[in-house]
Design an enzyme around this catalytic site. Structure first.
Site, mmCIF file in Angstrom:
data_model
loop_
_atom_site.group_PDB
_atom_site.id
_atom_site.type_symbol
_atom_site.label_atom_id
_atom_site.label_comp_id
_atom_site.label_asym_id
_atom_site.label_seq_id
_atom_site.Cartn_x
_atom_site.Cartn_y
_atom_site.Cartn_z
ATOM 1 N N TYR A 37 44.380 39.578 53.572
ATOM 2 C CA TYR A 37 45.242 39.566 52.379
ATOM 3 C C TYR A 37 44.442 39.024 51.188
ATOM 4 C CZ TYR A 37 48.474 37.783 48.912
ATOM 5 O OH TYR A 37 49.083 37.491 47.716
ATOM 6 N N SER A 119 51.660 32.701 39.568
ATOM 7 C CA SER A 119 51.984 34.119 39.682
ATOM 8 C C SER A 119 53.499 34.334 39.717
ATOM 9 C CB SER A 119 51.378 34.676 40.975
ATOM 10 O OG SER A 119 51.934 35.937 41.282
ATOM 11 N N TYR A 143 54.163 39.511 36.144
ATOM 12 C CA TYR A 143 54.219 40.913 36.532
ATOM 13 C C TYR A 143 55.467 41.416 35.839
ATOM 14 C CZ TYR A 143 50.455 40.950 39.969
ATOM 15 O OH TYR A 143 49.239 40.908 40.584
ATOM 16 N N THR A 169 49.790 40.490 33.319
ATOM 17 C CA THR A 169 48.842 41.295 34.100
ATOM 18 C C THR A 169 49.185 42.769 33.973
ATOM 19 O OG1 THR A 169 48.490 39.458 35.600
ATOM 20 C CG2 THR A 169 47.853 41.642 36.403
ATOM 21 N N LYS A 251 45.920 40.350 30.748
ATOM 22 C CA LYS A 251 44.957 40.268 31.855
ATOM 23 C C LYS A 251 44.711 41.658 32.442
ATOM 24 C CE LYS A 251 44.328 37.875 36.328
ATOM 25 N NZ LYS A 251 44.666 38.766 37.438
ATOM 26 N N HIS A 275 40.716 42.437 38.572
ATOM 27 C CA HIS A 275 41.582 41.953 39.650
ATOM 28 C C HIS A 275 40.763 41.689 40.918
ATOM 29 C CE1 HIS A 275 46.092 41.757 40.112
ATOM 30 N NE2 HIS A 275 45.750 41.524 41.356
ATOM 31 N N ARG A 278 40.342 44.681 43.290
ATOM 32 C CA ARG A 278 41.454 45.046 44.176
ATOM 33 C C ARG A 278 42.271 46.223 43.663
ATOM 34 N NH1 ARG A 278 42.757 40.528 47.598
ATOM 35 N NH2 ARG A 278 45.011 40.621 47.418
ATOM 36 N N ASP A 306 37.517 36.911 34.581
ATOM 37 C CA ASP A 306 37.477 36.654 36.027
ATOM 38 C C ASP A 306 36.953 37.862 36.774
ATOM 39 O OD1 ASP A 306 39.515 38.461 36.985
ATOM 40 O OD2 ASP A 306 41.067 36.917 36.862
ATOM 41 N N SER A 307 36.823 37.687 38.074
ATOM 42 C CA SER A 307 36.385 38.681 39.059
ATOM 43 C C SER A 307 34.921 38.468 39.426
ATOM 44 C CB SER A 307 36.610 40.123 38.591
ATOM 45 O OG SER A 307 38.010 40.351 38.392
ATOM 46 N N GLY A 308 34.730 37.800 40.539
ATOM 47 C CA GLY A 308 33.390 37.606 41.086
ATOM 48 C C GLY A 308 32.798 36.222 40.868
ATOM 49 N N ARG A 310 31.822 32.769 41.760
ATOM 50 C CA ARG A 310 31.728 32.036 43.027
ATOM 51 C C ARG A 310 31.039 30.688 42.881
ATOM 52 N NH1 ARG A 310 34.986 34.942 43.487
ATOM 53 N NH2 ARG A 310 35.362 36.669 44.896
ATOM 54 N N GLY A 329 39.250 32.901 41.456
ATOM 55 C CA GLY A 329 40.205 33.540 42.364
ATOM 56 C C GLY A 329 40.015 33.122 43.811
ATOM 57 N N ARG A 330 39.482 34.027 44.620
ATOM 58 C CA ARG A 330 39.464 33.822 46.079
ATOM 59 C C ARG A 330 38.925 32.466 46.547
ATOM 60 N NH1 ARG A 330 38.006 39.155 45.205
ATOM 61 N NH2 ARG A 330 39.242 40.787 46.197
HETATM 62 C C1 FNR Z 1 45.220 38.148 43.184
HETATM 63 N N1 FNR Z 1 45.277 38.386 41.815
HETATM 64 C C2 FNR Z 1 46.497 38.322 41.170
HETATM 65 N N2 FNR Z 1 46.562 38.473 39.820
HETATM 66 C C3 FNR Z 1 47.737 38.363 39.162
HETATM 67 O O1 FNR Z 1 47.747 38.493 37.947
HETATM 68 N N3 FNR Z 1 48.887 38.075 39.857
HETATM 69 C C4 FNR Z 1 48.910 37.930 41.207
HETATM 70 O O2 FNR Z 1 49.954 37.668 41.800
HETATM 71 C C5 FNR Z 1 47.677 38.084 41.906
HETATM 72 N N4 FNR Z 1 47.639 37.965 43.258
HETATM 73 C C6 FNR Z 1 46.413 37.956 43.919
HETATM 74 C C7 FNR Z 1 46.369 37.723 45.284
HETATM 75 C C8 FNR Z 1 45.135 37.618 45.925
HETATM 76 C C9 FNR Z 1 45.114 37.317 47.379
HETATM 77 C C10 FNR Z 1 43.944 37.770 45.192
HETATM 78 C C11 FNR Z 1 42.604 37.626 45.848
HETATM 79 C C12 FNR Z 1 43.984 38.048 43.844
HETATM 80 C C13 FNR Z 1 44.024 38.571 41.034
HETATM 81 C C14 FNR Z 1 43.473 37.239 40.584
HETATM 82 O O3 FNR Z 1 44.283 36.656 39.599
HETATM 83 C C15 FNR Z 1 42.068 37.394 39.983
HETATM 84 O O4 FNR Z 1 42.079 38.375 38.976
HETATM 85 C C16 FNR Z 1 41.005 37.743 41.016
HETATM 86 O O5 FNR Z 1 41.229 37.093 42.241
HETATM 87 C C17 FNR Z 1 39.641 37.364 40.471
HETATM 88 O O6 FNR Z 1 38.628 37.781 41.306
HETATM 89 P P1 FNR Z 1 37.897 36.845 42.394
HETATM 90 O O7 FNR Z 1 37.582 35.516 41.744
HETATM 91 O O8 FNR Z 1 38.845 36.710 43.537
HETATM 92 O O9 FNR Z 1 36.691 37.640 42.710
#
Ligand code: FNR
Length: 378
Positions: A37, A119, A143, A169, A251, A275, A278, A306-308, A310, A329-330
């Site tokens: 997930y 969120s 959302y 978002t 976003k 995202h 994703r 964001d995104s990547g 670490r 994020g992760r």
């Molecule tokens: C997300 N992301 C996300 N974004 C958002 O605006 N609302 C949300 O509910 C979620 N839910 C969500 C769940 C999970 C499990 C992940 C991994 C990501 C996206 C999040 O805000 C963000 O953009 C990314 O996670 C950034 O990338 P990295 O840091 O995970 O690589």
């Protein structure tokens, strides 16, 4: 602290400092469904990999004989002074990872003065998470429902609960093609975990004959199309402006043109984001999208990224390319999985410590001095 504790007491840090090791420990604890997930991405994972490769192509050029003994990582975002240029990205249904979910995340972030972005899809209510954050800075991620009554209800609850900035978002108006989710990770949803919260809004409940618990099927059927399956358009932003008196940040922006349109529509900021890879497999790496966006609107909008991300070095690179701050994020989810609030706090402290040390060693006293010429592109 870690070296000295190790020397004097033989104590090791509570969790691994290496993000890859932490992820591996989290994976063992979570099992495959919850792990994927979080870890999963769209399609073949090409964009998720591209996010990391874009960081790899850029290298920091350290400068010597600069007195960077005293450093200031602080930034101001929308009039709020923050200790560091880092926020926790909005992540939905965190109860899949840890029973305390967003409450633990909010507590950890607040303890360091770092804003956490809640969120819409959280597994605890807006009001509960606000209470957990206490005095800590907090933003709300929307959302964006198509039912305006639900939208307005969510916004007014968030505002009342002390959330200051609104993050809208745009890139997830329908879920991307996520093979791992499709194969594995809907099990927790099917068990009903985490679904309670979008269902708790009074505006949503008004349309149901029975409670969502009594008739989960009807609730899901009414709820899913409310958030999913249809995009909004630029002209609809006026509704948000009219119902949110704080800053609004879009976003999911990946093009300079969209960033200009955001500014033209009176928005306050953008998050350059795909995202975490994703949504659109094959989309541009988020870091490659950052510089053109920052050049186009950096003087009109607050540009976040964001995104990547670490490591601390990654934060430094994103700031050098024009981000005012980054969202993590992760990695913090791995901390949450391993140790609840303490785990999230540990991940954040490691990231900030590494950023601080790398800034100093590269010859930078403050984040304001970072610019593209601090980096070399291979
Ligand atoms: C997300 N992301 C996300 N974004 C958002 O605006 N609302 C949300 O509910 C979620 N839910 C969500 C769940 C999970 C499990 C992940 C991994 C990501 C996206 C999040 O805000 C963000 O953009 C990314 O996670 C950034 O990338 P990295 O840091 O995970 O690589």
């Amino acid at each position: 602290e870690i070296y000295v504790n190790g020397l004097l007491t033989g104590a090791l840090p509570p969790h691994s400092v290496d993000p890859a090791v932490l992820e591996e420990v989290a994976r063992r604890r979570l099992g495959e469904g919850p792990y994927w997930y979080v870890a999963g991405s769209a399609g073949t994972g090409a964009t998720e990999r591209a996010n990391r490769e874009a960081f790899g192509r850029r290298r920091i050029v350290p400068r010597m004989l600069v007195d960077a003994t005293e450093r200031d990582l602080g930034v101001e975002l929308f009039g709020e002074r923050l200790p560091a240029p880092v926020l926790l990205a909005p992540v939905g249904v965190q109860s899949i990872v840890h029973p305390e979910g967003e409450l633990a995340t909010a507590r950890a972030a607040a303890s360091l003065g770092v804003p956490s972005i809640l969120s819409t899809m959280a597994s605890h209510t807006i009001e509960e998470v606000a209470a957990a954050a206490g005095e800590g800075p907090r933003w709300f991620q929307l959302y964006w429902p198509h039912d305006d009554e639900v939208t307005v209800s969510l916004l007014s609850r968030a505002r009342k609960a002390g959330f200051t900035a609104l993050v809208v978002t745009l890139d997830t108006w329908t879920l991307g093609w996520r093979p791992h989710d499709l194969d594995l990770a809907y099990l927790p949803f099917l068990r009903g975990e985490g679904l309670a919260i979008p269902f708790s809004d009074p505006a949503f409940l008004a349309g149901l004959e029975k409670s969502p618990q009594e008739d989960l099927g009807a609730a899901v059927l009414r709820w899913a199309p409310m958030f999913n399956g249809r995009a909004h358009t630029w002209d609809r932003l006026a509704l948000l402006r009219d119902n949110w008196d704080g800053p609004i940040v879009l976003k999911g922006i990946q093009s300079a043109d969209d960033a200009r349109r955001a500014a033209d529509h009176g928005m306050d900021g953008v998050v350059v984001s795909n995202h975490g890879g994703r949504q659109v497999d094959g989309a541009i790496a988020s870091l490659d999208a950052l510089e053109p966006v920052a050049e186009a609107v950096g003087d009109r909008l607050t540009v976040l990224f964001d995104s990547g991300v670490r490591t601390g070095a990654d934060v430094l690179k994103a700031l050098a390319l024009g981000a005012r701050a980054v969202l993590l994020g992760r990695p913090y989810l791995w901390g949450l999985a391993c140790g609840g609030a303490d785990g999230v706090r540990h991940v954040l402290r490691c990231l900030l410590a590494e950023l601080d040390i790398s800034m100093g060693l590269a010859g930078h006293r403050a984040v304001a001095g970072l610019a593209p010429d601090c980096l070399e592109v291979r």
